[in-house]
Design a protein around this motif. Structure first.
Motif, PDB file in Angstrom:
ATOM      1  N   VAL A  78       0.877  -1.163   0.000  1.00  0.00           N
ATOM      2  CA  VAL A  78       0.000   0.000   0.000  1.00  0.00           C
ATOM      3  C   VAL A  78       0.916   1.214   0.000  1.00  0.00           C
ATOM      4  N   ASP A  79       0.798   2.034  -1.009  1.00  0.00           N
ATOM      5  CA  ASP A  79       1.672   3.207  -1.152  1.00  0.00           C
ATOM      6  C   ASP A  79       3.146   2.815  -1.061  1.00  0.00           C
ATOM      7  N   GLY A  80       3.494   1.667  -1.643  1.00  0.00           N
ATOM      8  CA  GLY A  80       4.879   1.210  -1.688  1.00  0.00           C
ATOM      9  C   GLY A  80       5.379   0.530  -0.432  1.00  0.00           C
ATOM     10  N   VAL A  81       4.532   0.373   0.588  1.00  0.00           N
ATOM     11  CA  VAL A  81       4.941  -0.229   1.860  1.00  0.00           C
ATOM     12  C   VAL A  81       4.183  -1.537   2.061  1.00  0.00           C
ATOM     13  N   MET A  82       4.918  -2.602   2.393  1.00  0.00           N
ATOM     14  CA  MET A  82       4.252  -3.875   2.678  1.00  0.00           C
ATOM     15  C   MET A  82       3.334  -3.672   3.878  1.00  0.00           C
ATOM     16  N   THR A  83       2.069  -4.052   3.711  1.00  0.00           N
ATOM     17  CA  THR A  83       1.070  -3.803   4.741  1.00  0.00           C
ATOM     18  C   THR A  83       0.303  -5.084   5.059  1.00  0.00           C
ATOM     19  N   LEU A  84       0.290  -5.439   6.323  1.00  0.00           N
ATOM     20  CA  LEU A  84      -0.568  -6.517   6.795  1.00  0.00           C
ATOM     21  C   LEU A  84      -1.950  -5.901   6.926  1.00  0.00           C
ATOM     22  N   THR A  85      -2.819  -6.172   5.966  1.00  0.00           N
ATOM     23  CA  THR A  85      -4.119  -5.512   5.925  1.00  0.00           C
ATOM     24  C   THR A  85      -5.147  -6.194   6.805  1.00  0.00           C
ATOM     25  N   GLN A  86      -4.994  -7.493   7.021  1.00  0.00           N
ATOM     26  CA  GLN A  86      -5.949  -8.244   7.846  1.00  0.00           C
ATOM     27  C   GLN A  86      -5.238  -9.412   8.513  1.00  0.00           C
ATOM     28  N   LEU A  87      -5.604  -9.696   9.751  1.00  0.00           N
ATOM     29  CA  LEU A  87      -5.207 -10.936  10.426  1.00  0.00           C
ATOM     30  C   LEU A  87      -6.301 -11.213  11.446  1.00  0.00           C
ATOM     31  N   HIS A  88      -7.068 -12.262  11.176  1.00  0.00           N
ATOM     32  CA  HIS A  88      -8.197 -12.606  12.047  1.00  0.00           C
ATOM     33  C   HIS A  88      -8.204 -14.106  12.318  1.00  0.00           C
ATOM     34  N   VAL A  89      -8.579 -14.459  13.532  1.00  0.00           N
ATOM     35  CA  VAL A  89      -8.798 -15.849  13.916  1.00  0.00           C
ATOM     36  C   VAL A  89     -10.183 -15.925  14.531  1.00  0.00           C
ATOM     37  N   ALA A  90     -10.920 -16.952  14.166  1.00  0.00           N
ATOM     38  CA  ALA A  90     -12.248 -17.150  14.768  1.00  0.00           C
ATOM     39  C   ALA A  90     -12.085 -17.247  16.280  1.00  0.00           C
ATOM     40  N   PRO A  91     -12.865 -16.480  17.047  1.00  0.00           N
ATOM     41  CA  PRO A  91     -12.707 -16.485  18.503  1.00  0.00           C
ATOM     42  C   PRO A  91     -12.752 -17.880  19.139  1.00  0.00           C
ATOM     43  N   ALA A  92     -13.505 -18.798  18.581  1.00  0.00           N
ATOM     44  CA  ALA A  92     -13.551 -20.162  19.127  1.00  0.00           C
ATOM     45  C   ALA A  92     -12.213 -20.889  18.995  1.00  0.00           C
ATOM     46  N   TRP A  94      -9.124 -19.119  19.358  1.00  0.00           N
ATOM     47  CA  TRP A  94      -8.067 -18.317  19.959  1.00  0.00           C
ATOM     48  C   TRP A  94      -7.228 -19.160  20.902  1.00  0.00           C
ATOM     49  N   ARG A  95      -6.025 -18.695  21.137  1.00  0.00           N
ATOM     50  CA  ARG A  95      -5.074 -19.292  22.103  1.00  0.00           C
ATOM     51  C   ARG A  95      -4.619 -20.686  21.686  1.00  0.00           C
ATOM     52  N   ARG A  96      -4.577 -20.937  20.366  1.00  0.00           N
ATOM     53  CA  ARG A  96      -4.105 -22.231  19.855  1.00  0.00           C
ATOM     54  C   ARG A  96      -2.905 -22.076  18.929  1.00  0.00           C
ATOM     55  N   GLY A  97      -2.383 -20.868  18.820  1.00  0.00           N
ATOM     56  CA  GLY A  97      -1.221 -20.632  17.971  1.00  0.00           C
ATOM     57  C   GLY A  97      -1.552 -20.352  16.511  1.00  0.00           C
ATOM     58  N   ILE A  98      -2.834 -20.237  16.195  1.00  0.00           N
ATOM     59  CA  ILE A  98      -3.242 -20.024  14.802  1.00  0.00           C
ATOM     60  C   ILE A  98      -2.813 -18.642  14.316  1.00  0.00           C
ATOM     61  N   GLY A  99      -3.048 -17.615  15.120  1.00  0.00           N
ATOM     62  CA  GLY A  99      -2.624 -16.271  14.732  1.00  0.00           C
ATOM     63  C   GLY A  99      -1.112 -16.193  14.576  1.00  0.00           C
ATOM     64  N   ALA A 100      -0.378 -16.818  15.486  1.00  0.00           N
ATOM     65  CA  ALA A 100       1.086 -16.820  15.403  1.00  0.00           C
ATOM     66  C   ALA A 100       1.559 -17.536  14.136  1.00  0.00           C
ATOM     67  N   ALA A 101       0.897 -18.624  13.781  1.00  0.00           N
ATOM     68  CA  ALA A 101       1.277 -19.357  12.567  1.00  0.00           C
ATOM     69  C   ALA A 101       0.987 -18.518  11.315  1.00  0.00           C
ATOM     70  N   LEU A 102      -0.155 -17.856  11.283  1.00  0.00           N
ATOM     71  CA  LEU A 102      -0.460 -16.974  10.149  1.00  0.00           C
ATOM     72  C   LEU A 102       0.558 -15.845  10.069  1.00  0.00           C
ATOM     73  N   HIS A 103       0.850 -15.237  11.206  1.00  0.00           N
ATOM     74  CA  HIS A 103       1.822 -14.141  11.242  1.00  0.00           C
ATOM     75  C   HIS A 103       3.171 -14.623  10.727  1.00  0.00           C
ATOM     76  N   GLU A 104       3.628 -15.749  11.198  1.00  0.00           N
ATOM     77  CA  GLU A 104       4.939 -16.260  10.781  1.00  0.00           C
ATOM     78  C   GLU A 104       4.954 -16.574   9.287  1.00  0.00           C
ATOM     79  N   ALA A 105       3.847 -17.064   8.742  1.00  0.00           N
ATOM     80  CA  ALA A 105       3.787 -17.330   7.302  1.00  0.00           C
ATOM     81  C   ALA A 105       3.920 -16.029   6.515  1.00  0.00           C
ATOM     82  N   CYS A 106       3.301 -14.961   6.996  1.00  0.00           N
ATOM     83  CA  CYS A 106       3.429 -13.655   6.337  1.00  0.00           C
ATOM     84  C   CYS A 106       4.875 -13.175   6.394  1.00  0.00           C
ATOM     85  N   VAL A 107       5.460 -13.208   7.575  1.00  0.00           N
ATOM     86  CA  VAL A 107       6.829 -12.727   7.751  1.00  0.00           C
ATOM     87  C   VAL A 107       7.798 -13.556   6.903  1.00  0.00           C
ATOM     88  N   ALA A 108       7.607 -14.855   6.845  1.00  0.00           N
ATOM     89  CA  ALA A 108       8.480 -15.707   6.025  1.00  0.00           C
ATOM     90  C   ALA A 108       8.391 -15.315   4.546  1.00  0.00           C
TER      91      ALA A 108
END
Length: 169
Positions: A78-92, A94-108
């Motif tokens: 977005v405007d030349g800058v890498m942007t994490l536009t969305q990161l959501h996990v279904a509340p049911a 949460w606390r299972r490492g799903i958000g961390a796994a998604l985040h790490e896949a983006c960063v990788a």
């Protein structure tokens, strides 16, 4: 399992998005603004666009559990800058490492693409997300720390420096 999202995931992604947003917008915005029919239609159209987007360095990723999407992340320039536009996990889920796994896949992916820094916006009252991002190395943007009701955070991709604390109320 983290995988690229497909158009067949659209319905599940919009549900995950709506459920997650309701947890942090409810009580801060009128329900119609994040869960009304017009907003649901806008959200579905935006995700359909994201899933059909064919641009270098952009992706929509799904976290799958028992064969169905329970988390989603999207990023693009977005405007030349890498942007994490969305990161959501279904509340049911949460606390299972799903958000961390998604985040790490983006960063990788960003590391593979040679991205130096990334940015995101987080709703200021969403302290849960702020803590998640701080734990993953995001820090307040020194040049533009906020945009209206959202804080702007930065990540030095590939760097594991201790993050600066987020502003407190």
């Amino acid at each position: 399992m983290i995988r690229p999202a497909t158009p067949a995931d659209l319905d599940a992604i919009t549900v995950v998005h709506a459920e997650a947003r309701a947890t942090y917008y409810r009580g801060h915005l009128p329900d119609e603004e994040f869960d009304g029919p017009a907003e649901r239609a806008r959200t579905r159209a935006a995700w359909a666009t994201g899933l059909s987007r064919d641009e270098p360095g952009a992706a929509v990723l799904c976290a799958e559990h028992d064969g169905r999407p329970v988390g989603v992340a999207a990023y693009r320039r977005v405007d030349g800058v890498m942007t994490l536009t969305q990161l959501h996990v279904a509340p049911a889920h949460w606390r299972r490492g799903i958000g961390a796994a998604l985040h790490e896949a983006c960063v990788a992916a960003w590391r593979r693409d040679g991205v130096g820094t990334a940015r995101l916006e987080v709703f200021e009252p969403n302290k849960r997300a702020q803590a998640f991002y701080a734990a993953h190395g995001w820090y307040p943007d020194p040049d533009t720390p906020r945009d209206g009701t959202h804080l702007i955070l930065r990540l030095a991709v590939g760097r594991t420096a201790k993050p600066a604390p987020l502003p407190q109320e």
